[in-house]
Write a protein that holds these residues in place. Structure first.
Motif, PDB file in Angstrom:
ATOM      1  N   ALA A 158       0.722  -1.160   0.057  1.00  0.00           N
ATOM      2  CA  ALA A 158      -0.146  -0.155   0.146  1.00  0.00           C
ATOM      3  C   ALA A 158       0.949   1.009  -0.028  1.00  0.00           C
ATOM      4  O   ALA A 158       0.233   2.246  -0.645  1.00  0.00           O
ATOM      5  CB  ALA A 158      -0.892   0.010   1.293  1.00  0.00           C
ATOM      6  N   LEU A 159       1.808   1.227   0.767  1.00  0.00           N
ATOM      7  CA  LEU A 159       2.702   2.272   0.832  1.00  0.00           C
ATOM      8  C   LEU A 159       3.609   2.752  -0.527  1.00  0.00           C
ATOM      9  O   LEU A 159       3.607   3.711  -0.960  1.00  0.00           O
ATOM     10  CB  LEU A 159       3.959   1.963   1.868  1.00  0.00           C
ATOM     11  N   LEU A 160       3.843   1.739  -1.152  1.00  0.00           N
ATOM     12  CA  LEU A 160       4.457   1.518  -2.462  1.00  0.00           C
ATOM     13  C   LEU A 160       3.619   2.165  -3.640  1.00  0.00           C
ATOM     14  O   LEU A 160       3.771   3.042  -4.173  1.00  0.00           O
ATOM     15  CB  LEU A 160       4.852   0.344  -3.118  1.00  0.00           C
ATOM     16  N   PHE A 161       2.215   1.825  -3.474  1.00  0.00           N
ATOM     17  CA  PHE A 161       1.133   2.367  -4.294  1.00  0.00           C
ATOM     18  C   PHE A 161       1.081   3.736  -4.030  1.00  0.00           C
ATOM     19  O   PHE A 161       0.902   4.621  -5.119  1.00  0.00           O
ATOM     20  CB  PHE A 161      -0.121   1.501  -4.123  1.00  0.00           C
ATOM     21  N   ILE A 162       0.625   4.221  -2.945  1.00  0.00           N
ATOM     22  CA  ILE A 162       0.887   5.648  -2.583  1.00  0.00           C
ATOM     23  C   ILE A 162       2.026   6.467  -2.956  1.00  0.00           C
ATOM     24  O   ILE A 162       1.745   7.448  -3.853  1.00  0.00           O
ATOM     25  CB  ILE A 162       0.598   5.729  -1.084  1.00  0.00           C
ATOM     26  N   GLY A 163       3.144   5.848  -3.070  1.00  0.00           N
ATOM     27  CA  GLY A 163       4.272   6.850  -3.576  1.00  0.00           C
ATOM     28  C   GLY A 163       4.302   6.758  -4.929  1.00  0.00           C
ATOM     29  O   GLY A 163       4.707   7.888  -5.642  1.00  0.00           O
ATOM     30  N   LEU A 164       3.732   5.667  -5.711  1.00  0.00           N
ATOM     31  CA  LEU A 164       3.711   5.701  -6.912  1.00  0.00           C
ATOM     32  C   LEU A 164       2.551   6.666  -7.584  1.00  0.00           C
ATOM     33  O   LEU A 164       2.840   7.539  -8.559  1.00  0.00           O
ATOM     34  CB  LEU A 164       3.350   4.313  -7.649  1.00  0.00           C
ATOM     35  N   MET A 165       1.413   6.625  -6.966  1.00  0.00           N
ATOM     36  CA  MET A 165       0.412   7.455  -7.111  1.00  0.00           C
ATOM     37  C   MET A 165       0.476   8.878  -7.147  1.00  0.00           C
ATOM     38  O   MET A 165       0.037   9.985  -7.838  1.00  0.00           O
ATOM     39  CB  MET A 165      -0.875   6.992  -6.767  1.00  0.00           C
ATOM     40  N   VAL A 167       0.083   2.456 -15.759  1.00  0.00           N
ATOM     41  CA  VAL A 167      -0.510   1.273 -15.478  1.00  0.00           C
ATOM     42  C   VAL A 167       0.205   0.116 -15.286  1.00  0.00           C
ATOM     43  O   VAL A 167       0.343  -0.760 -14.328  1.00  0.00           O
ATOM     44  CB  VAL A 167      -1.863   1.093 -16.279  1.00  0.00           C
ATOM     45  N   THR A 168       0.863  -0.254 -16.385  1.00  0.00           N
ATOM     46  CA  THR A 168       1.762  -1.305 -16.238  1.00  0.00           C
ATOM     47  C   THR A 168       2.850  -1.386 -15.228  1.00  0.00           C
ATOM     48  O   THR A 168       3.246  -2.319 -14.562  1.00  0.00           O
ATOM     49  CB  THR A 168       2.468  -1.754 -17.816  1.00  0.00           C
ATOM     50  N   LYS A 169       3.505  -0.106 -15.103  1.00  0.00           N
ATOM     51  CA  LYS A 169       4.527   0.005 -14.345  1.00  0.00           C
ATOM     52  C   LYS A 169       4.035  -0.144 -12.830  1.00  0.00           C
ATOM     53  O   LYS A 169       4.790  -0.928 -11.870  1.00  0.00           O
ATOM     54  CB  LYS A 169       5.204   1.493 -14.301  1.00  0.00           C
ATOM     55  N   VAL A 170       2.831   0.569 -12.487  1.00  0.00           N
ATOM     56  CA  VAL A 170       2.358   0.380 -11.072  1.00  0.00           C
ATOM     57  C   VAL A 170       1.762  -0.904 -10.877  1.00  0.00           C
ATOM     58  O   VAL A 170       2.148  -1.630  -9.737  1.00  0.00           O
ATOM     59  CB  VAL A 170       1.201   1.502 -10.959  1.00  0.00           C
ATOM     60  N   ALA A 171       1.273  -1.446 -11.705  1.00  0.00           N
ATOM     61  CA  ALA A 171       0.738  -2.850 -11.375  1.00  0.00           C
ATOM     62  C   ALA A 171       1.881  -4.027 -11.434  1.00  0.00           C
ATOM     63  O   ALA A 171       1.858  -4.712 -10.441  1.00  0.00           O
ATOM     64  CB  ALA A 171      -0.078  -3.362 -12.929  1.00  0.00           C
ATOM     65  N   THR A 172       3.212  -3.804 -11.957  1.00  0.00           N
ATOM     66  CA  THR A 172       4.147  -4.598 -11.928  1.00  0.00           C
ATOM     67  C   THR A 172       4.843  -4.378 -10.505  1.00  0.00           C
ATOM     68  O   THR A 172       5.164  -5.401  -9.855  1.00  0.00           O
ATOM     69  CB  THR A 172       5.225  -4.300 -13.142  1.00  0.00           C
ATOM     70  N   PHE A 173       5.403  -3.084 -10.288  1.00  0.00           N
ATOM     71  CA  PHE A 173       5.736  -3.030  -8.978  1.00  0.00           C
ATOM     72  C   PHE A 173       4.955  -3.443  -7.721  1.00  0.00           C
ATOM     73  O   PHE A 173       5.514  -4.236  -6.981  1.00  0.00           O
ATOM     74  CB  PHE A 173       6.075  -1.526  -8.889  1.00  0.00           C
ATOM     75  N   CYS A 174       3.698  -3.057  -7.715  1.00  0.00           N
ATOM     76  CA  CYS A 174       2.675  -3.581  -6.571  1.00  0.00           C
ATOM     77  C   CYS A 174       2.723  -5.024  -6.693  1.00  0.00           C
ATOM     78  O   CYS A 174       2.650  -5.886  -5.747  1.00  0.00           O
ATOM     79  CB  CYS A 174       1.443  -3.005  -6.591  1.00  0.00           C
TER      80      CYS A 174
END
Length: 209
Positions: free
Chosen positions: A34-41, A138-145
């Motif tokens: 979740a923290l990673l997702f926040i940082g990316l968004m 989208v592909t980057k966020v999906a991949t990292f998360c």
């Protein structure tokens, strides 16, 4: 400027994410997703805030790209180091990023923001269109998360369902990782090609004088 502070806030979030990936317990790693997702968004949030408040600037544009690059390069290297993706991926990304950012500095030195340096319709589409930028994001966020989630599940007891799902999760997100690489390359090529055409053989200011 609020937008710049939002961009700067991404750096400590990234540090926390990396520490969690390597040293966190499975439960902490799940929170780390979740923290990673926040940082990316926040990459989207800072741009929206800058446009809404009229805070767009050359420095803000460069800072935003610097934050993106830091996130991308560190995360690709971390996931390769954790043996979740091929080491070829960070090598390709590093080479592409080094070339594009080096060439972009020429335009920035002339006072032109990075995404304003493209003159042809094809270049503007590949680099700055909503289709390409959204697809890459989208592909980057999906991949990292997705990879971070697999790392969290991998720390659970082997007999649990999430742990058993790790191979399938990795298979899916290794594919999206290569799709992200493809987006990265196609968005970088116009920067490299146009810069070679525009600046090849042009003397430096010192030589011109």
């Amino acid at each position: 400027m609020l937008a710049n502070w939002i961009t700067l806030s991404r750096f400590p979030l990234l540090l926390a994410t990396v520490l969690i990936l390597y040293f966190g317990s499975p439960g902490v790693r799940l929170a780390g997703v979740a923290l990673l997702f926040i940082g990316l968004m926040l990459d989207t949030v800072d741009g929206m805030v800058a446009r809404t408040r009229g805070e767009t600037s050359l420095f803000g544009s460069v800072l935003d790209i610097a934050a993106d690059r830091t996130y991308e390069l560190i995360l690709w290297v971390c996931f390769a180091d954790l043996r979740m993706i091929s080491v070829a991926i960070p090598l390709i990304i590093i080479a592409r990023t080094t070339l594009t950012d080096a060439f972009r500095t020429i335009g920035v030195a002339q006072g032109t923001a990075p995404f304003a340096q493209h003159r042809t319709a094809l270049s503007r589409f590949l680099v700055g269109s909503s289709w390409m930028r959204t697809g890459y994001a989208v592909t980057k966020v999906a991949t990292f998360c997705g990879l971070a989630l697999a790392q969290a599940f991998g720390g659970l007891a082997p007999e649990t369902l999430p742990a058993a799902m790790v191979p399938a999760i990795l298979e899916v997100f290794r594919v999206t990782a290569w799709l992200t690489v493809a987006f990265c390359i196609f968005r970088g090529l116009p920067v490299i090609i146009s810069s070679l055409r525009r600046y090849w053989g042009i003397p430096s200011p010192a030589q011109a004088s």
